[in-house]
Design a protein around this motif. Structure first.
Motif, PDB file in Angstrom:
ATOM      1  N   LYS A 120       0.848  -1.194   0.000  1.00 45.47           N
ATOM      2  CA  LYS A 120       0.000   0.000   0.000  1.00 45.47           C
ATOM      3  C   LYS A 120       0.881   1.241   0.000  1.00 45.47           C
ATOM      4  O   LYS A 120       1.836   1.336   0.767  1.00 45.47           O
ATOM      5  N   PRO A 121       0.586   2.232  -0.844  1.00 44.67           N
ATOM      6  CA  PRO A 121       1.376   3.471  -0.809  1.00 44.67           C
ATOM      7  C   PRO A 121       1.013   4.304   0.410  1.00 44.67           C
ATOM      8  O   PRO A 121      -0.077   4.169   0.974  1.00 44.67           O
ATOM      9  N   ALA A 122       1.906   5.166   0.820  1.00 53.41           N
ATOM     10  CA  ALA A 122       1.595   6.121   1.888  1.00 53.41           C
ATOM     11  C   ALA A 122       0.604   7.144   1.343  1.00 53.41           C
ATOM     12  O   ALA A 122       0.715   7.586   0.198  1.00 53.41           O
ATOM     13  N   ILE A 123      -0.380   7.523   2.168  1.00 55.27           N
ATOM     14  CA  ILE A 123      -1.442   8.441   1.751  1.00 55.27           C
ATOM     15  C   ILE A 123      -1.573   9.541   2.799  1.00 55.27           C
ATOM     16  O   ILE A 123      -1.553   9.270   4.003  1.00 55.27           O
ATOM     17  N   ALA A 124      -1.701  10.786   2.351  1.00 51.87           N
ATOM     18  CA  ALA A 124      -1.984  11.915   3.245  1.00 51.87           C
ATOM     19  C   ALA A 124      -3.405  12.396   2.975  1.00 51.87           C
ATOM     20  O   ALA A 124      -3.835  12.452   1.826  1.00 51.87           O
ATOM     21  N   HIS A 125      -4.147  12.744   4.037  1.00 49.57           N
ATOM     22  CA  HIS A 125      -5.570  13.069   3.911  1.00 49.57           C
ATOM     23  C   HIS A 125      -5.814  14.452   3.321  1.00 49.57           C
ATOM     24  O   HIS A 125      -6.616  14.622   2.419  1.00 49.57           O
ATOM     25  N   THR A 149       7.552  10.257  -6.243  1.00 53.69           N
ATOM     26  CA  THR A 149       6.619  11.226  -6.808  1.00 53.69           C
ATOM     27  C   THR A 149       5.333  11.231  -5.987  1.00 53.69           C
ATOM     28  O   THR A 149       4.991  10.246  -5.332  1.00 53.69           O
ATOM     29  N   ILE A 150       4.622  12.362  -6.033  1.00 54.69           N
ATOM     30  CA  ILE A 150       3.374  12.533  -5.289  1.00 54.69           C
ATOM     31  C   ILE A 150       2.239  12.712  -6.284  1.00 54.69           C
ATOM     32  O   ILE A 150       2.319  13.562  -7.182  1.00 54.69           O
ATOM     33  N   ASP A 151       1.220  11.901  -6.114  1.00 55.52           N
ATOM     34  CA  ASP A 151       0.059  11.948  -7.003  1.00 55.52           C
ATOM     35  C   ASP A 151      -0.911  13.002  -6.470  1.00 55.52           C
ATOM     36  O   ASP A 151      -1.792  12.711  -5.671  1.00 55.52           O
ATOM     37  N   ILE A 152      -0.739  14.252  -6.907  1.00 56.14           N
ATOM     38  CA  ILE A 152      -1.559  15.356  -6.413  1.00 56.14           C
ATOM     39  C   ILE A 152      -2.697  15.613  -7.387  1.00 56.14           C
ATOM     40  O   ILE A 152      -2.453  15.876  -8.563  1.00 56.14           O
ATOM     41  N   PRO A 153      -3.966  15.530  -6.937  1.00 55.80           N
ATOM     42  CA  PRO A 153      -5.087  15.753  -7.849  1.00 55.80           C
ATOM     43  C   PRO A 153      -5.229  17.215  -8.225  1.00 55.80           C
ATOM     44  O   PRO A 153      -4.998  18.108  -7.419  1.00 55.80           O
ATOM     45  N   ALA A 154      -5.605  17.455  -9.486  1.00 66.03           N
ATOM     46  CA  ALA A 154      -5.901  18.822  -9.926  1.00 66.03           C
ATOM     47  C   ALA A 154      -7.349  19.110  -9.569  1.00 66.03           C
ATOM     48  O   ALA A 154      -8.258  18.895 -10.353  1.00 66.03           O
ATOM     49  N   ASP A 192     -13.999  10.810   3.783  1.00 68.52           N
ATOM     50  CA  ASP A 192     -13.801  11.889   2.810  1.00 68.52           C
ATOM     51  C   ASP A 192     -12.353  11.980   2.346  1.00 68.52           C
ATOM     52  O   ASP A 192     -11.586  12.841   2.775  1.00 68.52           O
ATOM     53  N   LEU A 193     -11.991  11.090   1.431  1.00 66.08           N
ATOM     54  CA  LEU A 193     -10.618  11.036   0.922  1.00 66.08           C
ATOM     55  C   LEU A 193     -10.475  11.700  -0.443  1.00 66.08           C
ATOM     56  O   LEU A 193      -9.541  11.414  -1.192  1.00 66.08           O
ATOM     57  N   GLY A 194     -11.402  12.591  -0.777  1.00 66.77           N
ATOM     58  CA  GLY A 194     -11.390  13.217  -2.095  1.00 66.77           C
ATOM     59  C   GLY A 194     -10.198  14.111  -2.366  1.00 66.77           C
ATOM     60  O   GLY A 194      -9.879  14.393  -3.518  1.00 66.77           O
ATOM     61  N   LEU A 195      -9.526  14.596  -1.316  1.00 65.16           N
ATOM     62  CA  LEU A 195      -8.353  15.457  -1.500  1.00 65.16           C
ATOM     63  C   LEU A 195      -7.045  14.738  -1.200  1.00 65.16           C
ATOM     64  O   LEU A 195      -5.981  15.347  -1.222  1.00 65.16           O
ATOM     65  N   ALA A 196      -7.118  13.446  -0.893  1.00 68.54           N
ATOM     66  CA  ALA A 196      -5.929  12.697  -0.466  1.00 68.54           C
ATOM     67  C   ALA A 196      -4.880  12.622  -1.580  1.00 68.54           C
ATOM     68  O   ALA A 196      -5.196  12.685  -2.773  1.00 68.54           O
ATOM     69  N   VAL A 197      -3.618  12.498  -1.167  1.00 67.32           N
ATOM     70  CA  VAL A 197      -2.517  12.326  -2.115  1.00 67.32           C
ATOM     71  C   VAL A 197      -1.757  11.045  -1.779  1.00 67.32           C
ATOM     72  O   VAL A 197      -1.626  10.677  -0.616  1.00 67.32           O
ATOM     73  N   LYS A 198      -1.268  10.374  -2.829  1.00 66.89           N
ATOM     74  CA  LYS A 198      -0.515   9.133  -2.657  1.00 66.89           C
ATOM     75  C   LYS A 198       0.948   9.375  -3.013  1.00 66.89           C
ATOM     76  O   LYS A 198       1.271  10.170  -3.889  1.00 66.89           O
ATOM     77  N   HIS A 199       1.813   8.642  -2.312  1.00 70.30           N
ATOM     78  CA  HIS A 199       3.259   8.773  -2.533  1.00 70.30           C
ATOM     79  C   HIS A 199       3.808   7.495  -3.141  1.00 70.30           C
ATOM     80  O   HIS A 199       3.592   6.392  -2.618  1.00 70.30           O
ATOM     81  N   ASP A 200       4.502   7.627  -4.260  1.00 67.18           N
ATOM     82  CA  ASP A 200       5.185   6.503  -4.898  1.00 67.18           C
ATOM     83  C   ASP A 200       6.642   6.543  -4.450  1.00 67.18           C
ATOM     84  O   ASP A 200       7.430   7.375  -4.908  1.00 67.18           O
ATOM     85  N   SER A 201       7.002   5.631  -3.530  1.00 69.09           N
ATOM     86  CA  SER A 201       8.351   5.661  -2.962  1.00 69.09           C
ATOM     87  C   SER A 201       9.410   5.224  -3.959  1.00 69.09           C
ATOM     88  O   SER A 201      10.588   5.583  -3.819  1.00 69.09           O
TER      89      SER A 201
END
Length: 527
Positions: A350-355, A388-393, A375-384
């Motif tokens: 599982k990737p690390a996720i920030a809320h 890289t950080i998967d930041i939603p637009a 409510d994880l609609g703004l969460a970002v995932k980290h690919d170690s």
């Protein structure tokens, strides 16, 4: 003059197409940094267009192999939305329209089915190559036999390879998908073919969680569940849309209905909830995602477990909590956040996720008086691996009252995933402050209030919060009487260490969880 012969032309094209399917694709992505994303092996590029107020709005992104196994993301509704998956680099950069050439070729009386699912991916590529060939201007001379043979035989060979590949990869699901695709797009699917009628939601989720994937129910099962839910009553509203209580097989479920304008948020939250190994007792239990089309407009559904107590915000407004109850709630919230922040390494990792939007309104209280993070609609995932950080637009930026100092003054390092985790910790300290105020010790407790209630307006701006938090460096008041109770004293200490202006000095979620666990152990020993 004899024409040159190319005996390996068809074979080379076949192997090139098969090799392309076995590697990752690069796609246009409006939801990612640099407008580019990369899929894993067997992934796809995703392109969606919806009709909103007479205008077409498009969304482009990547799909993982697990998302390709169902029709939630590749499924296209008749005349209202078109969702296509394609399988070449940046193929989703093309503009989709609600009435494409493909629909005209199929005939006016045939409904648009959208792109085929994974076992027909090569067929889709054949259509793309054929369409391009038809659009090429012809030379003065007619085609020779070799060119005609290539146009006819190459697509046929690719189709055969696609069929064989599909049989090998989805042999256990061919019959199931065949039955599902025979139904009209607006007809409910027969859930009896997918699951036993005597199984409840907990059984289904447990079966899928223990099967190895850990990423939730198959998408066809999700669609079946969503289309057999009966909505009962509205229980909340927000910027995204509405939340309803629904019933499925006699069980209550929560249905979050997004407006069609907020398709990005729906897609993002569904994607995060289906992350492998995300399921946890202190994370809201995801059940299904589906898009429901009534012919004139589209509803985007996110189905989850229902918790009758509602949010922590509602709960603390209605009730006080005991010292034990406060510790249990705080520990469960910290446990959920620690699981989100933690990376699990492995093939089923599982990737690390920030809320990024942690607050009392996004935390729900369960029947057993523990909490779950929602409510994880703004969460970002980290690919170690790639760092890289998967930041939603996404136009949503979180809740101003709970924003960390570095977000308010725009000094946060967006390229560091640790920055997002530390901002979550600041918000967690504010949630603990709300909770501790409602803790009743010998009948003494405080009225419920939001953080900074006495320092900023009821709907503060970023400038209001920045002035208090960054310039004046103020924090919510911690009463002196908390020192007389061991648990409240520990909670106060944790809060201060969550609110440091220097983000790197803040506690981690795991450290907070361990500290609260020790409070529980000390109490048990004394008892």
């Amino acid at each position: 003059m004899t024409r040159p012969r190319y005996p390996n032309f068809g074979t080379a094209l076949i192997f090139l197409s098969v090799a392309q399917l076995s590697t990752g694709l690069k796609c246009v992505c409006q939801l990612c940094a640099n407008n580019t994303c990369e899929t894993g092996a067997d992934g796809a590029c995703w392109n969606s267009v919806m009709l909103i107020d007479g205008k077409e709005e498009a969304v482009k992104s990547c799909l993982s192999p697990s998302e390709m196994k169902g029709q939630v993301f590749c499924y296209s509704s008749r005349n209202v939305s078109k969702r296509n998956c394609c399988f070449t680099d940046f193929c989703n950069n093309e503009t989709l329209h609600l009435h494409p050439e493909l629909n005209e070729r199929r005939g006016k009386d045939q409904p648009l089915e959208g792109v085929r699912i994974i076992n027909d991916d090569l067929t889709f590529m054949v259509w793309r190559h054929t369409a391009r060939a038809e659009k090429r201007p012809t030379a003065g001379a007619s085609w020779g036999r070799l060119e005609l043979a290539a146009v006819i035989l190459v697509p046929s060979c690719l189709l055969c390879v696609g069929i064989l590949l599909g049989v090998c990869t989805v042999q256990g699901q061919c019959c199931l998908y065949g039955k599902a695709r025979k139904h009209d797009v607006e007809e409910a699917l027969d859930d009896q073919t997918l699951m036993s009628p005597d199984k409840c939601l907990k059984d289904l989720i447990f079966d899928m969680s223990t099967s190895g994937s850990g990423s939730g129910l198959p998408l066809l099962v999700q669609r079946t569940i969503a289309r057999t839910i009966v909505l009962q009553e509205i229980i909340g509203k927000g910027r995204f849309g509405e939340v309803w209580r629904g019933r499925w097989r006699g069980e209550d479920v929560a249905v979050k209905i997004f407006s069609s304008r907020d398709e990005r948020s729906w897609f993002r939250e569904a994607e995060i909830y289906q992350t492998i190994m995300l399921r946890h007792e202190n994370i809201l239990g995801f059940i299904a995602a589906d898009n429901k089309d009534n012919g004139s407009w589209t509803q985007l559904w996110l189905v989850s477990e229902y918790h009758e107590h509602g949010s922590l915000f509602d709960y603390l407004n209605r009730y006080t909590v005991s010292v034990d109850g406060m510790v249990v709630l705080a520990l469960s919230i910290a446990s959920g956040l620690a699981h989100l922040h933690m990376e699990i390494i492995g093939t089923q990792g599982k990737p690390a996720i920030a809320h990024r939007d942690l607050k009392s309104k996004n935390i729900l209280v369960k029947k057993n008086s523990t909490a779950v993070i929602a409510d994880l609609g703004l969460a970002v995932k980290h690919d170690s691996i790639t760092n890289t950080i998967d930041i939603p637009a996404n136009h949503r930026v979180g809740t101003k009252r709970y924003m960390a100092p570095e977000i308010l003054d725009d000094t946060i390092n967006m390229s560091s995933f640790e920055s997002f985790k530390r901002a979550d910790i600041y918000s967690l300290g504010l949630v603990f402050w709300e909770l501790a105020r409602r803790c009743s010790v010998r009948g003494i407790y405080e009225d419920y209030q939001l953080p900074y209630y006495d320092m900023v307006p009821s709907d503060p701006s970023v400038e209001d919060m920045k002035k208090v938090v960054c310039d004046q460096k103020l924090r919510p008041n911690i009463p002196n009487q908390w020192q007389s109770c061991e648990a409240l004293r520990v909670m106060g200490k944790i809060m201060r260490e969550c609110w440091y202006a220097t983000a790197a000095a803040r506690l981690t979620a795991l450290r907070i969880k361990k500290t609260l666990s020790q409070v529980t152990v000390i109490k048990d020993v004394k008892d």
